[in-house]
Design a protein around this motif. Structure first.
Motif, short mmCIF file in Angstrom:
data_model
loop_
_atom_site.label_atom_id
_atom_site.label_comp_id
_atom_site.label_asym_id
_atom_site.label_seq_id
_atom_site.Cartn_x
_atom_site.Cartn_y
_atom_site.Cartn_z
N LEU A 33 0.83 -1.21 0.00
CA LEU A 33 0.00 0.00 0.00
C LEU A 33 0.87 1.26 0.00
N MET A 34 1.99 1.23 0.72
CA MET A 34 2.89 2.38 0.71
C MET A 34 3.50 2.60 -0.68
N ARG A 35 3.71 1.51 -1.40
CA ARG A 35 4.25 1.64 -2.77
C ARG A 35 3.18 2.05 -3.77
N GLY A 36 1.93 2.11 -3.32
CA GLY A 36 0.89 2.60 -4.22
C GLY A 36 -0.02 1.52 -4.76
N ALA A 37 -0.10 0.38 -4.09
CA ALA A 37 -0.95 -0.72 -4.59
C ALA A 37 -2.43 -0.37 -4.51
N GLY A 38 -2.81 0.54 -3.62
CA GLY A 38 -4.22 0.90 -3.51
C GLY A 38 -4.57 2.06 -4.42
N PRO A 39 -5.86 2.43 -4.46
CA PRO A 39 -6.25 3.58 -5.26
C PRO A 39 -5.97 4.88 -4.50
N GLY A 40 -5.83 5.97 -5.23
CA GLY A 40 -5.71 7.28 -4.57
C GLY A 40 -4.39 7.46 -3.85
N LEU A 41 -4.41 8.39 -2.92
CA LEU A 41 -3.19 8.78 -2.20
C LEU A 41 -2.62 7.61 -1.41
N ALA A 42 -1.35 7.32 -1.62
CA ALA A 42 -0.68 6.26 -0.85
C ALA A 42 -0.13 6.86 0.44
N PRO A 43 -0.09 6.07 1.51
CA PRO A 43 0.51 6.57 2.75
C PRO A 43 2.02 6.74 2.58
N PHE A 44 2.56 7.79 3.19
CA PHE A 44 4.02 7.94 3.22
C PHE A 44 4.62 6.88 4.12
N GLY A 45 3.93 6.55 5.19
CA GLY A 45 4.41 5.52 6.10
C GLY A 45 3.32 5.12 7.07
N PRO A 46 3.56 4.06 7.84
CA PRO A 46 2.58 3.65 8.85
C PRO A 46 2.66 4.54 10.08
#
Lengths: 236, 236
Positions: free
Chosen positions: B45-58
């Motif tokens: 998800l951090m690498r952008g696997a999800g849609p929209g804005l990816a988290p910078f970190g947990p």
């Protein structure tokens, strides 16, 4: 509407500039209190002169009886009142998330010249600053700028959030001009990898109210007291 | 309601603990994803696997199609859904402001052992850590704790915000137990000046769901990888 009162250190852009840019781009009337009346009222509010929760530090904004601190919280509150963020909840949440990541980056920029904290002068922590700035240029600067660039790319390339300019774009503009001032060499080296950020910066600077603000005396110059500081030794 | 998915490093309390405490106190069902399934989905998800804005970190939280990062933003979103903050706008704004000040304090606690950043091991920045920790114990720790104590006092003494327990109280509990672990000497020295914070810590620990959580295996122990670290040399 009576003008907002912005409380921030009078001599620097600092975090207050992210609020100033939002107020200016919105055409919202505001008083930059410490610049017009000195820091007395600001320090009094921090000491608890107002009702309710006192701010830990500036910037903070007063609107009627509300006194609100923390840059990102102020922007999240201010933006929907002035069309500076899309109305949809998800867009507002993600704008805030991104703004908080910019806030994290601000801490890291500040800590390049103050790795031991603000209690000591830069000159008292220069060897530590040289080490921290080297890591910043090598790891953190490309990591954060790469992240912001990717966020732009995934959103279509022109805007950080939604389909039009938001307060996050204004803050990214400030990040870019700050970096060009403080780390001209390191920032130029990354230029080809952050083309969308560069273009965003140009577009924001050309927004009529932003352009008028930047040309005015209200825009303080960068200087060696703010978050972005031009110490050539820290630029490698 | 399907359970929330919390994404955070599996081996530490860290910032994720502030979310865990809120979820636990609310009795909200959640999956601590990296602890149950490894860090793969989180890193994706951090690498952008999800849609929209990816988290910078947990940490970040997934609820349906929403993925939201930044500890304070997650809490501000989560709390009104579970009665963890008063409904009134001003109380929510001030809870968020206070939580962001706790976030600032977390950075300073972290930087006592990593003043040059996380790219180097503690052992590689130990002289700098000793200097920074000294300033932290002398200036920053009393400043922040004094501020939180004053915020409690001005709100009647028992709760940070409003007239009942909120997520901010849970975070202040975590601040206090973290400090007692990492800086037992320096924290004990301040004990008489932060009696309301001490009492708040005890009350939060006694809340039934919090007590059950703290006694469970879900509560990770403090350890030398988190934000609060017990390095006696940094405690003076």
């Amino acid at each position: 509407m009576s003008p907002y009162e912005l409380f921030y250190w009078p001599g620097i852009q600092g975090r207050g500039e992210l609020i100033r840019l939002a107020l200016e781009d919105a055409g919202a009337p505001y008083v930059d209190v410490a610049r017009e009346r000195g820091t007395g009222p600001m320090l009094a509010l921090m000491r608890g002169a107002g009702p309710g929760l006192a701010p830990f530090g500036p910037p903070f904004l007063r609107s009627g009886s509300l006194v609100l601190a923390q840059t990102a919280a102020i922007l999240a509150w201010l933006a929907p009142r002035h069309g500076l963020v899309p109305a949809a909840e998800r867009a507002r949440l993600h704008a805030h998330q991104l703004q908080l990541t910019i806030a994290d980056f601000y801490v890291e920029v500040h800590d390049t010249h103050h790795p031991l904290g603000s209690a000591l002068y830069y000159e008292e922590q220069k060897p530590e600053a040289l080490r921290r700035a080297e890591i910043f240029r090598r790891d953190r600067l490309p990591l954060f700028l790469g992240y912001f660039e990717k966020a732009l790319e995934r959103n279509g390339g022109r805007f950080a959030i939604g389909r039009r300019s938001s307060y996050v774009d204004l803050s990214l503009f400030q990040v870019m001009v700050g970096l060009e001032y403080a780390f001209p060499v390191a920032t130029r080296r990354l230029a080809r990898r952050v083309r969308r950020l560069q273009a965003l910066k140009e577009r924001v600077a050309a927004r009529p109210r932003v352009a008028a603000y930047l040309a005015s005396e209200r825009r303080l110059p960068f200087n060696p007291h703010g978050i972005f500081r031009a110490y050539p030794e820290l630029d490698g």
